[in-house]
Design an enzyme around this catalytic site. Structure first.
Site, PDB file in Angstrom:
ATOM      1  N   ASP A  92      10.006  -6.224 -41.919  1.00 40.95           N
ATOM      2  CA  ASP A  92       9.680  -7.661 -41.902  1.00 40.95           C
ATOM      3  C   ASP A  92       8.159  -7.846 -41.975  1.00 40.95           C
ATOM      4  O   ASP A  92       7.572  -8.601 -41.203  1.00 40.95           O
ATOM      5  CB  ASP A  92      10.238  -8.292 -40.613  1.00 40.95           C
ATOM      6  CG  ASP A  92      10.368  -9.809 -40.732  1.00 40.95           C
ATOM      7  OD1 ASP A  92      10.346 -10.331 -41.861  1.00 40.95           O
ATOM      8  OD2 ASP A  92      10.491 -10.474 -39.683  1.00 40.95           O
ATOM      9  N   VAL A  96       5.639 -17.165 -27.999  1.00 45.86           N
ATOM     10  CA  VAL A  96       4.648 -16.234 -27.459  1.00 45.86           C
ATOM     11  C   VAL A  96       3.575 -17.057 -26.726  1.00 45.86           C
ATOM     12  O   VAL A  96       3.058 -18.026 -27.272  1.00 45.86           O
ATOM     13  CB  VAL A  96       4.013 -15.399 -28.591  1.00 45.86           C
ATOM     14  CG1 VAL A  96       3.045 -14.378 -28.013  1.00 45.86           C
ATOM     15  CG2 VAL A  96       5.087 -14.691 -29.421  1.00 45.86           C
ATOM     16  N   GLY A 127       8.247 -17.457 -33.008  1.00 44.79           N
ATOM     17  CA  GLY A 127       8.936 -16.694 -34.049  1.00 44.79           C
ATOM     18  C   GLY A 127      10.370 -17.145 -34.109  1.00 44.79           C
ATOM     19  O   GLY A 127      10.739 -18.185 -33.568  1.00 44.79           O
ATOM     20  N   PHE A 168      12.932 -15.848 -32.718  1.00 45.78           N
ATOM     21  CA  PHE A 168      13.788 -15.686 -31.550  1.00 45.78           C
ATOM     22  C   PHE A 168      13.129 -16.098 -30.239  1.00 45.78           C
ATOM     23  O   PHE A 168      13.634 -15.823 -29.176  1.00 45.78           O
ATOM     24  CB  PHE A 168      14.270 -14.231 -31.466  1.00 45.78           C
ATOM     25  CG  PHE A 168      15.066 -13.859 -32.677  1.00 45.78           C
ATOM     26  CD1 PHE A 168      16.403 -14.208 -32.766  1.00 45.78           C
ATOM     27  CD2 PHE A 168      14.472 -13.219 -33.741  1.00 45.78           C
ATOM     28  CE1 PHE A 168      17.135 -13.888 -33.895  1.00 45.78           C
ATOM     29  CE2 PHE A 168      15.199 -12.895 -34.881  1.00 45.78           C
ATOM     30  CZ  PHE A 168      16.532 -13.227 -34.963  1.00 45.78           C
ATOM     31  N   GLY A 169      11.974 -16.731 -30.294  1.00 44.16           N
ATOM     32  CA  GLY A 169      11.341 -17.162 -29.050  1.00 44.16           C
ATOM     33  C   GLY A 169       9.893 -17.544 -29.253  1.00 44.16           C
ATOM     34  O   GLY A 169       9.420 -17.668 -30.386  1.00 44.16           O
ATOM     35  N   LEU A 197       0.947 -19.291 -28.240  1.00 51.04           N
ATOM     36  CA  LEU A 197       0.184 -18.600 -29.294  1.00 51.04           C
ATOM     37  C   LEU A 197       0.911 -18.671 -30.631  1.00 51.04           C
ATOM     38  O   LEU A 197       0.311 -18.587 -31.688  1.00 51.04           O
ATOM     39  CB  LEU A 197      -0.027 -17.131 -28.908  1.00 51.04           C
ATOM     40  CG  LEU A 197      -0.932 -16.896 -27.699  1.00 51.04           C
ATOM     41  CD1 LEU A 197      -0.833 -15.449 -27.237  1.00 51.04           C
ATOM     42  CD2 LEU A 197      -2.364 -17.251 -28.056  1.00 51.04           C
TER      43      LEU A 197
HETATM   44  P1  AMP Z   1       6.636 -12.960 -33.330  1.00 48.82           P
HETATM   45  O1  AMP Z   1       7.827 -13.646 -32.761  1.00 48.82           O
HETATM   46  O2  AMP Z   1       6.337 -11.645 -32.693  1.00 48.82           O
HETATM   47  O3  AMP Z   1       6.686 -12.901 -34.826  1.00 48.82           O
HETATM   48  O4  AMP Z   1       5.384 -13.924 -32.971  1.00 48.82           O
HETATM   49  C1  AMP Z   1       5.331 -15.266 -33.378  1.00 48.82           C
HETATM   50  C2  AMP Z   1       3.881 -15.694 -33.523  1.00 48.82           C
HETATM   51  O5  AMP Z   1       3.215 -15.639 -32.250  1.00 48.82           O
HETATM   52  C3  AMP Z   1       3.050 -14.805 -34.427  1.00 48.82           C
HETATM   53  O6  AMP Z   1       3.176 -15.140 -35.780  1.00 48.82           O
HETATM   54  C4  AMP Z   1       1.654 -15.005 -33.903  1.00 48.82           C
HETATM   55  O7  AMP Z   1       1.081 -16.171 -34.441  1.00 48.82           O
HETATM   56  C5  AMP Z   1       1.870 -15.204 -32.402  1.00 48.82           C
HETATM   57  N1  AMP Z   1       1.718 -13.933 -31.675  1.00 48.82           N
HETATM   58  C6  AMP Z   1       2.678 -12.988 -31.517  1.00 48.82           C
HETATM   59  N2  AMP Z   1       2.227 -11.962 -30.786  1.00 48.82           N
HETATM   60  C7  AMP Z   1       0.954 -12.255 -30.461  1.00 48.82           C
HETATM   61  C8  AMP Z   1      -0.060 -11.558 -29.712  1.00 48.82           C
HETATM   62  N3  AMP Z   1       0.190 -10.386 -29.169  1.00 48.82           N
HETATM   63  N4  AMP Z   1      -1.277 -12.144 -29.581  1.00 48.82           N
HETATM   64  C9  AMP Z   1      -1.504 -13.352 -30.147  1.00 48.82           C
HETATM   65  N5  AMP Z   1      -0.595 -14.044 -30.866  1.00 48.82           N
HETATM   66  C10 AMP Z   1       0.624 -13.513 -31.023  1.00 48.82           C
END
Ligand code: AMP
Length: 495
Positions: free
Chosen positions: A296, A189, A184, A186-187, A181
């Site tokens: 952030d 999704v 980010g 640190f990993g 999906l």
């Molecule tokens: P994060 O590391 O939490 O910033 O997530 C990285 C990316 O993954 C985000 O910018 C979204 O595009 C996607 N993402 C994160 N969480 C979700 C979620 N719960 N549902 C759908 N996409 C997500």
């Protein structure tokens, strides 16, 4: 466009005073809810032959609409309501708002009834006058709009206070590792499904090789455990393995806000931007009342609930912190163009730190320009420190004075001068949206500019990733490098 070209001399407002040390008592949510559902459809309206009245050109961060608050009241603008009550018994600042005319200076027939969406709330059909239909088209585009100014559905499960589990997540969930999906810092999704219920969720896999990474991931769990609000992504479960932490999250399918709004088949108007910003403010207001700082709030961390509506959820609480008055928080990473001056300066961070970033996001939504972005990171950080931004660019040509006033009360160098999230929700720009939707249908230029911005960012990300991979190849063949920092869009802040 280089940010410098629309930069003006610094205008600082209001002296800063730190909030006093008080006991930290979490408050219950007290955010106003929007209940009106407004449906606006419009026949293809030819743009008026005479240009819209030119907006006043502000200088620097000049306040376009005077406010009646005293300077002492400004000093407590950005702390939660409870702190404000502690600090001042004087009346709350009121905005003086001029009457707002139709954005394109045209007359509209307002009819009721026929709407393509479910009938609830106000339904307005705006049709052009005969004169408008016969006028030659100008460069200003107008559009048909359906504005759904309603809060998002809450998560499909009740709020949970999650503790880390040590059994493998595969006992309970199927993680669709091929369906990414997003990724980010640190990993990654992935999509994920709960085996017992078939519930669609998202699994965020965070690498936790270092103690710092582990702390960050734990921090995310702690922050999310405290937050139960429809505009804030909810945590469902969490698993800890040796070098990884897996967060099972509410799934939202609409993608990142900026990615969605650059889709030109769904033109963006100022009213759309109002609804998006209002939803973000609802989430931030609640978060701040719970004494949580996000730290952030960049565009990537605002997700759309679906591909057509205006509902958004705030994600990624990896850098979030519990607010403790007078605590100097060491924020090591952030995206330079969204950092508040106090973060760059390694000064106290508090509620106004999030409000600055909200100002940057709003500026970008409306104009497609990043207000402090320079040619390189050091220039960007210097631009942030000088806090100069202007509304001179033609991208702001049709943007209302209220919108500029809203941004002007957030991009204030001194923290004490920024509006709080609750004050944002009371600001005229975020109110009477149904009324404004009748007149405001000019397509924002920000869509095209944001597309360029995102394309440039992607290019930069890919370039840095390739450069890093090459560097890794080169050094590892010489046996010098054991780990590689693949940070792309962040910069460590000197401590
Ligand atoms: P994060 O590391 O939490 O910033 O997530 C990285 C990316 O993954 C985000 O910018 C979204 O595009 C996607 N993402 C994160 N969480 C979700 C979620 N719960 N549902 C759908 N996409 C997500």
């Amino acid at each position: 466009m280089a940010a410098d070209s629309h930069r003006q001399s610094e205008t600082e407002r209001g002296g800063m005073r730190e909030v006093p040390a008080v006991a930290v008592v979490p408050l219950m949510a007290d955010t106003p809810k929007t209940e009106t559902r407004t449906t606006v459809t419009e026949n293809q309206a030819a743009a008026p032959s005479s240009p819209a009245p030119a907006p006043k050109k502000p200088s620097g961060l000049a306040v376009l609409m005077p406010t009646v608050e005293s300077s002492s009241l400004r000093q407590v603008y950005s702390c939660p309501e409870s702190l404000q009550r502690l600090q001042s018994s004087r009346p709350k600042p009121q905005y003086v708002c001029p009457a707002r005319g139709p954005a394109v200076g045209k007359t509209c027939s307002v009819l009721g009834g026929a709407s393509p969406v479910a009938a609830s709330g106000i339904q307005i059909i705006v049709v052009p006058t005969t004169a408008e239909r016969t006028r030659p088209k100008s460069h200003t585009k107008t559009c048909h709009k359906v504005i759904d100014d309603v809060p998002p559905q809450p998560a499909p499960f009740l709020h949970r206070c999650v503790s880390l589990r040590s059994n493998p997540p595969s006992d309970t969930f199927v993680i669709h590792t091929r369906e990414v999906l997003g990724s980010g810092r640190f990993g990654k999704v992935h999509k994920c499904t709960e085996k017992s219920s078939g519930l669609k969720l998202a699994a965020k896999i965070i690498n936790t090789r270092t103690a710092k990474e582990k702390e960050r991931a734990n921090n995310e769990v702690q922050a999310m455990n405290q937050l139960s609000h429809p505009n804030i992504l909810q945590l469902y479960d969490a698993f800890e393995a040796k070098h990884q932490l897996v967060l099972i999250l509410e799934y939202v399918e609409g993608g990142e806000l900026f990615d969605r709004i650059v889709d030109e088949s769904a033109p963006l108007t100022e009213v759309d931007a109002m609804v998006f910003v209002k939803q973000i403010c609802e989430g931030v207001s609640y978060m701040h009342q719970m004494y949580v700082l996000h730290l952030d709030l960049k565009p990537e961390n605002i997700l759309c609930v679906n591909r057509t509506g205006h509902q958004v959820k705030i994600i990624d609480f990896g850098l979030a912190r519990r607010y403790r008055p007078r605590e100097k928080l060491r924020v090591n990473f952030g995206t330079p163009e969204f950092l508040a001056p106090e973060v760059v300066n390694f000064d106290f961070v508090s509620f106004p730190t999030d409000m600055w970033t909200l100002g940057v996001v709003t500026y970008m939504l409306l104009s497609g320009l990043s207000p402090f972005l320079g040619d390189d990171e050091s220039q960007t950080l210097n631009n942030v420190l000088s806090a100069n931004c202007s509304f001179e660019d033609e991208a702001f040509e049709h943007i209302s004075a209220e919108a500029k006033d809203f941004i002007s009360h957030l991009l204030v160098k001194e923290r004490g001068g920024r509006m709080s999230a609750l004050q944002c929700l009371r600001h005229p720009w975020l109110n009477n949206i149904a009324e404004k939707a009748k007149g405001s249908n000019i397509v924002l230029k920000s869509q095209v500019l944001l597309k360029k911005y995102l394309a440039k960012k992607l290019w930069k990300k890919n370039y840095i990733a390739i450069a890093a991979a090459n560097r890794f190849k080169k050094i590892s063949s010489g046996g010098e490098l054991t780990s590689l920092d693949t940070e792309t869009d962040t910069v460590p802040i000197a401590t």
